[in-house]
Design an enzyme around this catalytic site. Structure first.
Site, PDB file in Angstrom:
ATOM      1  N   HIS A  78       0.842  -1.204   0.000  1.00 56.16           N
ATOM      2  CA  HIS A  78       0.000   0.000   0.000  1.00 56.16           C
ATOM      3  C   HIS A  78       0.881   1.259   0.000  1.00 56.16           C
ATOM      4  CE1 HIS A  78      -3.482   2.486   1.624  1.00 56.16           C
ATOM      5  NE2 HIS A  78      -2.447   3.189   2.055  1.00 56.16           N
ATOM      6  N   GLU A  79       1.842   1.312   0.911  1.00 56.59           N
ATOM      7  CA  GLU A  79       2.694   2.511   0.997  1.00 56.59           C
ATOM      8  C   GLU A  79       3.527   2.683  -0.275  1.00 56.59           C
ATOM      9  OE1 GLU A  79       1.731   4.374   3.118  1.00 56.59           O
ATOM     10  OE2 GLU A  79       0.846   3.024   4.603  1.00 56.59           O
ATOM     11  N   HIS A  82       1.521   4.149  -3.030  1.00 55.84           N
ATOM     12  CA  HIS A  82       1.281   5.588  -2.894  1.00 55.84           C
ATOM     13  C   HIS A  82       2.245   6.404  -3.759  1.00 55.84           C
ATOM     14  CE1 HIS A  82      -2.018   6.255  -0.282  1.00 55.84           C
ATOM     15  NE2 HIS A  82      -1.491   5.714   0.802  1.00 55.84           N
ATOM     16  N   GLU A 123      -5.809   6.525  -1.531  1.00 55.84           N
ATOM     17  CA  GLU A 123      -5.819   5.398  -0.587  1.00 55.84           C
ATOM     18  C   GLU A 123      -6.409   4.147  -1.231  1.00 55.84           C
ATOM     19  OE1 GLU A 123      -4.223   5.424   2.066  1.00 55.84           O
ATOM     20  OE2 GLU A 123      -3.848   7.576   2.224  1.00 55.84           O
ATOM     21  N   ASP A 163      -4.675   0.632  -1.735  1.00 60.25           N
ATOM     22  CA  ASP A 163      -5.234  -0.639  -1.229  1.00 60.25           C
ATOM     23  C   ASP A 163      -5.281  -1.687  -2.341  1.00 60.25           C
ATOM     24  OD1 ASP A 163      -5.637   0.240   1.344  1.00 60.25           O
ATOM     25  OD2 ASP A 163      -7.795   0.584   1.127  1.00 60.25           O
TER      26      ASP A 163
END
Ligand SMILES: [Zn+2]
Length: 668
Positions: A501-502, A505, A562, A566
């Site tokens: 997830h990070e 980003h 976000e 995800d």
């Protein structure tokens, strides 16, 4: 004897009566949700809260035990003053009097910049939600500090940001639906009550509360909304000082900068020029009496949790009960742990890391990060919609991502902060001054690569675009996210997907606008940029269709980054897990690879879903939908999974089932 088998999927949390192809969140979490009713003193209670509660127990013990370590003693003293409600009640408004006296002494518009600087410097702002380190003072009218330069992120520049509101976002001031109107009425009543508690006659308190709402509404109307603010180009306005002064003739910036002890600069970034113009209008035309009421309100509001019981109770009633549905106040010790974490987070965090974070977690994390970076590289290579040029640039950015695990290399030095065991509000003012001086002192200097935006006990993680780094505080590296002794599939579905997830980003609708050095620079071909935006629009539309609390839509644009993270993160975790732990299809021998009856793929998906089990109040869900870039937990599970053929294969879901989206979205 049975061979030791690490625990994996939490079987007791499942709802076996639910159909995984109809509502996977219910299947994975139904048991947990039924067994964990929401306590009266919580807005939400979920797996994150469980971990946070464990961390808080450790932090409380640290703070209530004396120690020879100087920083730890300072944190303990701050905590002791905070939990000493008897002394706080006995001192009344006394500790705030010097600030109130300065506001009362304002008799000329020329002196507004000095007063604003004083309030920015030393009045505590209300606690931030979610373990964010604090920003600085009570931001009346605007905020001021440092930020990375857009064209050269290794240097910090001065930044004037839109600010000065009390309600959670600008929309709360401008929406005309019945609920919003009622909420503003309740807010005005609350402000009036705080003025009455501070000694104003009722009629005057009511007039002043109306003035506060009017000033904040003027500011809010000129601001970008929460979704618009996500676009870095929308807040990129480096402005020469002379130009800023021309834009806002009623506010003497030189005076303000001198009062707040900012270094000399030629230019500042004015994030939202319209908002500073609105601020200028307020300074030029609002009566001094009304302006002073606005300043007084923020001084009281920002200090409320360190003021006597009547103030604390009123603050709770509006900001926690009315706005977020919380039914009862949290025990004071919990609020004070939160406050120490926010104010002296690295003094406390150092002790937390020593107690709760081992070398094995760090080694496991590094391995998983490498696996998931490799998966992202393969994913970029296989992307059907990117040209070779853009793929090459994307991989350069990916290779430049720095990962940081646990805690900072160097701990912040709090030796200049004076903390007293019987002065809760004074402590808060001094830590505010410290944070503010630190932030302003960084203007014009190289960015400190050691800085973290979250404290070590925080149950969260983040990506920073200007630093191009992914960060995992020690607080999140425990079950249900990670457990060194359990089934790796569940770890990949948990913390592995958080890593993915990070990392994603860096390539979501916001992150993709920055290059590997953290500079805002377009490295995409026009056609690939267009292809990205089309794919992102699919995700935005998907989530905008989801409802929370029965009546509120998720904002697909606010949550786009976000949701993209995800969707991408979970896929990367699955890829990485299969690559590193599961033999190729040909040599697989089901059912040997079943654990508790679940295949490896199923366990990765269950590992992800069971991180998000949660109960929450309808008010808290609406507040989240209006202000939080993360989607409601149910959709953090069902949103990505319903886009994934890998999930549908793993659970044999048929076309037409709710968990099989006809128009599946995919960015990464
Ligand atoms: Zn995120």
């Amino acid at each position: 004897m049975q061979a030791f088998r690490p625990a994996g999927v939490e079987l007791a949390s499942l709802d076996r009566n639910a159909d995984p192809c109809a509502d996977f969140y219910q299947f994975a979490c139904g048991g947990w949700v039924a067994k964990n009713p929401l306590p009266a003193d919580r807005r939400t209670f979920g797996r994150f809260t469980e971990v946070q509660d464990r961390n808080f127990a450790v932090l409380r013990r640290i703070l209530e035990t004396s120690s020879a370590d100087r920083d730890r003693e300072k944190a303990s003293a701050y905590y002791a003053a905070c939990v000493d409600e008897r002394t706080i009640d006995a001192r009344g408004l006394g500790p705030l009097e010097p600030v109130l006296a300065r506001i009362a002494a304002l008799t000329s518009r020329d002196r507004i910049p000095d007063l604003v600087a004083h309030l920015h410097t030393s009045v505590g702002e209300p606690p931030q939600v979610g373990g964010a380190t604090r920003r600085g003072g009570a931001y009346v009218l605007f905020n001021f500090g440092s930020r990375p330069r857009f064209d050269n992120a290794s240097m910090l520049m001065a930044n004037v940001g839109a600010d000065g509101l009390s309600l959670p976002s600008r929309d709360y001031y401008v929406m005309s639906d019945e609920r919003s109107v009622k909420l503003r009425d309740d807010f005005r009543a609350h402000v009036a009550q705080m003025f009455r508690l501070s000694g104003e006659p009722a009629a005057q308190a009511a007039t002043h509360a109306a003035a506060v709402l009017a000033i904040e509404t003027t500011l809010a109307t000129a601001m970008l909304d929460v979704a618009e603010r996500r676009d870095p180009n929308a807040i990129r306005h480096p402005t020469p000082l002379v130009e800023l002064q021309r834009l806002t003739p009623a506010f003497a910036w030189e005076r303000y900068f001198a009062a707040i002890r900012a270094p000399r600069v030629d230019a500042v970034n004015v994030a939202e020029p319209k908002a500073v113009q609105a601020m200028n209008g307020i300074v030029a035309t609002t009566s001094l009496d009304d302006l002073k009421a606005y300043f007084r309100w923020h001084a009281i509001h920002g200090s409320a949790r360190m003021l006597p019981a009547a103030f604390r109770g009123a603050d709770f009633d509006f900001f926690s009960r009315t706005l977020a549905g919380q039914q009862a106040e949290q025990p004071r010790w919990r609020e004070c742990v939160t406050d120490v974490d926010q104010e002296l987070g690295e003094a406390l965090g150092k002790a937390f890391v020593a107690e709760a974070f081992g070398p094995r977690a760090k080694a496991d994390m590094l391995k998983m990060v490498q696996d998931i970076k490799a998966a992202m590289r393969a994913d970029i290579d296989a992307s059907p919609w990117m040209s070779d040029d853009t793929k090459k640039a994307a991989k350069i950015k990916l290779d430049a991502v720095v990962d940081r695990i646990g805690y900072p290399d160097r701990w912040r030095d709090y030796s200049s902060v004076r903390v007293s065991r019987d002065d809760a509000l004074g402590n808060r003012q001094r830590t505010t001054e410290f944070a503010n001086a630190r932030r302003i002192g960084q203007i014009g200097k190289p960015a400190d690569k050691n800085d973290w935006n979250m404290t070590p006990p925080t149950v969260n993680a983040y990506y920073s675009a200007p630093n191009n780094n992914i960060n995992f505080p020690a607080g999140i590296l425990q079950p249900p996210f990670y457990d060194p002794d359990r089934d790796a599939a569940v770890n990949y579905g948990g913390v592995g997907a958080v890593i993915g997830h990070e990392l994603t980003h860096g390539f979501d609708d916001q992150g993709r606008k920055y290059d590997g050095a953290g500079n805002l620079r377009d490295w995409w071909t026009a056609a690939d940029g267009k292809a990205f935006e089309d794919r992102a629009q699919c995700v935005a539309d998907q989530y905008s269709s989801y409802l929370v609390s029965g009546d509120t839509h998720i904002n697909g644009r606010l949550t786009l980054g976000e949701n993209t993270a995800d969707n991408g993160g979970l896929r990367l975790a699955l890829m990485a897990y299969l690559d590193s732990h599961v033999a190729s299809d040909a040599s697989r021998t089901p059912p040997d690879d079943l654990v508790d009856g679940f295949t490896p793929e199923q366990r990765v998906f269950l590992g992800w879903a069971q991180v998000w089990c949660e109960n929450s109040r309808p008010e808290a869900e609406r507040l989240k939908a209006a202000t939080n870039p993360h989607s409601s937990n149910r959709y953090r599970v069902n949103g990505p999974l319903s886009n994934m053929p890998e999930f549908q294969n793993a659970f044999s879901c048929k076309a037409g089932a709710p968990m099989v989206r006809q128009n599946a979205c995919r960015v990464w």
